[in-house]
Write a protein that holds these residues in place. Structure first.
Motif, PDB file in Angstrom:
ATOM      1  N   VAL A  89     -36.166   6.356  14.236  1.00 27.19           N
ATOM      2  CA  VAL A  89     -36.092   5.824  15.793  1.00 27.19           C
ATOM      3  C   VAL A  89     -35.701   6.756  16.898  1.00 27.19           C
ATOM      4  CG1 VAL A  89     -35.467   3.460  14.889  1.00 27.19           C
ATOM      5  CG2 VAL A  89     -33.613   5.043  15.401  1.00 27.19           C
ATOM      6  N   GLU A 120     -28.374   4.521  18.075  1.00 26.92           N
ATOM      7  CA  GLU A 120     -29.792   4.749  17.157  1.00 26.92           C
ATOM      8  C   GLU A 120     -29.758   4.003  15.745  1.00 26.92           C
ATOM      9  OE1 GLU A 120     -30.074   7.661  20.031  1.00 26.92           O
ATOM     10  OE2 GLU A 120     -28.401   7.074  18.817  1.00 26.92           O
ATOM     11  N   LEU A 160     -38.606  -0.134  20.657  1.00 26.65           N
ATOM     12  CA  LEU A 160     -38.678   0.185  19.446  1.00 26.65           C
ATOM     13  C   LEU A 160     -40.143  -0.194  18.859  1.00 26.65           C
ATOM     14  CD1 LEU A 160     -35.281  -0.939  18.244  1.00 26.65           C
ATOM     15  CD2 LEU A 160     -36.054   1.461  18.741  1.00 26.65           C
ATOM     16  N   PRO A 204     -41.444   7.232  16.649  1.00 25.05           N
ATOM     17  CA  PRO A 204     -41.161   6.345  17.629  1.00 25.05           C
ATOM     18  C   PRO A 204     -42.323   6.351  18.699  1.00 25.05           C
ATOM     19  CG  PRO A 204     -39.594   7.968  17.771  1.00 25.05           C
ATOM     20  CD  PRO A 204     -40.487   8.117  16.360  1.00 25.05           C
TER      21      PRO A 204
END
Length: 391
Positions: free
Chosen positions: A159, A321, A359, A367
């Motif tokens: 992420v 995160e 996201l 990402p």
């Protein structure tokens, strides 16, 4: 780049709209097959694993992350009628030599349908092939080695941006923002530290005056310090983690290389209060670090207030995160994706706002939004300095 804060929305809120809720769940370290007592949409004992250092020299980073995961799970479980999800921790101690055994434990526990982690690049290199073979999705909040996304693993996601964005940003920050022209680059020989330092070296070009390598667990850096002094460097970049980074910084400053003579720049693996503790507050003052992570206090929604209330302290590196990574998995469970196969498919097509960014993943698990920030030690605390535009 658009403001990530404006894009972010409470990730927990998305989960609330997807499912009704119930009682708060806790940690679960048991293993074994999922019991048959639950409904098909909510198997008894369904679990999300956290894979990272919870003890050992780099434990601070893992604890930050697990706290974010647990907060997401607790908020999910607190909603009336929610499928109750447990947290199963896998303590790697940040040691990739333990990763294979732990990954096999994950695969063998049929209750675990997804993993937040692995946290470190070295353990990811070992564990992720095992997850890929078993078809269990892993979403890392912190493993940044670029090569992890190039192995063809179908279960790998992260992420945050990788070191192919952080490395050039760090080099640009040192030379353009700080105005340094003679950079001494040191790495800790780990998959993460050396990988990032090599990218920094490449982007510094002729402004890199010398290289050196230290080892994890090393405490005496006198030879390195002497070499830095002899090189005439005006700055040091250290690629590695906070235990060695803090001691190296301490010994540089004690040798007379004060902050006005030698800028000390390091990375996200050293972006922790442990660096300040190891160096001492006075020696750490003015130290700089880069991270492909959002400043925790800029996370969207009520995350900061919720985290502070839950743990009695503000969120730290990668807490937000990890919360986002867990929320993705929880949203899938809330939509009835309770098998490993279904949850993996769900993550591949995920596209919703989190507390750190929108996201969404590409076909390599990277990402869709990336940012790199510079941080500094000020008054004994690590605070955001500025976002770095490396383009």
């Amino acid at each position: 780049m658009r403001s990530l804060v404006k894009l972010a929305a409470p990730a927990a809120a998305a989960a609330l709209l997807l499912a009704a809720c119930g009682t708060t769940g806790g940690d679960d370290t048991s293993s074994g097959a999922a019991s048959s007592g639950g409904s098909s949409s909510c198997p008894d004992g369904i679990s999300i694993g956290f894979f990272g250092a919870l003890t050992g020299p780099n434990a601070n980073l893992g604890v930050n992350e697990q706290n974010g995961v647990k907060l997401a799970i607790d908020q999910h479980n607190a909603e009336s009628g929610a499928c109750q999800v447990k947290l199963t921790p896998y303590d790697s101690q940040g040691d990739q030599n333990q990763a294979q055994g732990l990954a096999q434990q994950v695969v063998g526990d049929e209750k675990v349908v997804g993993i937040v982690g692995p946290a470190f690049s070295g353990e990811s290199k070992v564990a992720d092939p095992i997850f890929n073979e078993a078809g269990i999705v892993g979403i890392s909040p912190s493993a940044t080695n670029p090569a992890l996304a190039d192995n063809g693993w179908k279960t790998f996601f992260r992420v945050l941006g990788n070191d192919a964005s952080q490395g050039p940003a760090a080099a640009k920050y040192i030379t353009d923002t700080l105005g340094k022209q003679k950079v001494y680059v040191i790495d800790d020989a780990t998959e993460y530290g050396k990988g990032l330092s090599d990218i920094v070296r490449k982007n510094l070009g002729a402004k890199k005056v010398k290289d050196n390598t230290v080892q994890t667990g090393q405490t005496d850096f006198s030879a390195v310090v002497a070499d830095v002094q002899a090189s005439g460097a005006d700055s040091v970049f250290f690629g590695g983690y906070y235990p060695e980074g803090g001691l190296l910084l301490k010994q540089l400053r004690e040798a007379g290389l004060s902050a006005d003579k030698l800028a000390f720049v390091t990375d996200d693996g050293a972006k922790d209060e442990g660096l300040v503790t190891a160096a001492g507050a006075e020696n750490a003052e003015g130290a700089l670090m880069t991270c492909p992570c959002l400043p925790p206090d800029k996370a969207g929604g009520t995350f900061v207030a919720d985290y502070t209330k839950a743990y009695g302290t503000a969120p730290a590196t990668y807490s937000a995160e990890a919360f986002d990574a867990a929320t993705i998995l929880l949203n899938g469970i809330a939509e009835g994706k309770v098998s490993r196969e279904d949850l993996l498919s769900y993550v591949k097509s995920y596209d919703k706002p989190g507390v750190t960014k929108q996201l969404k993943f590409d076909d390599k698990g990277e990402p869709s939004e990336v940012s790199v920030w510079a941080y500094k030690v000020q008054g004994g605390q690590i605070v955001a300095d500025q976002e770095i535009n490396a383009s």
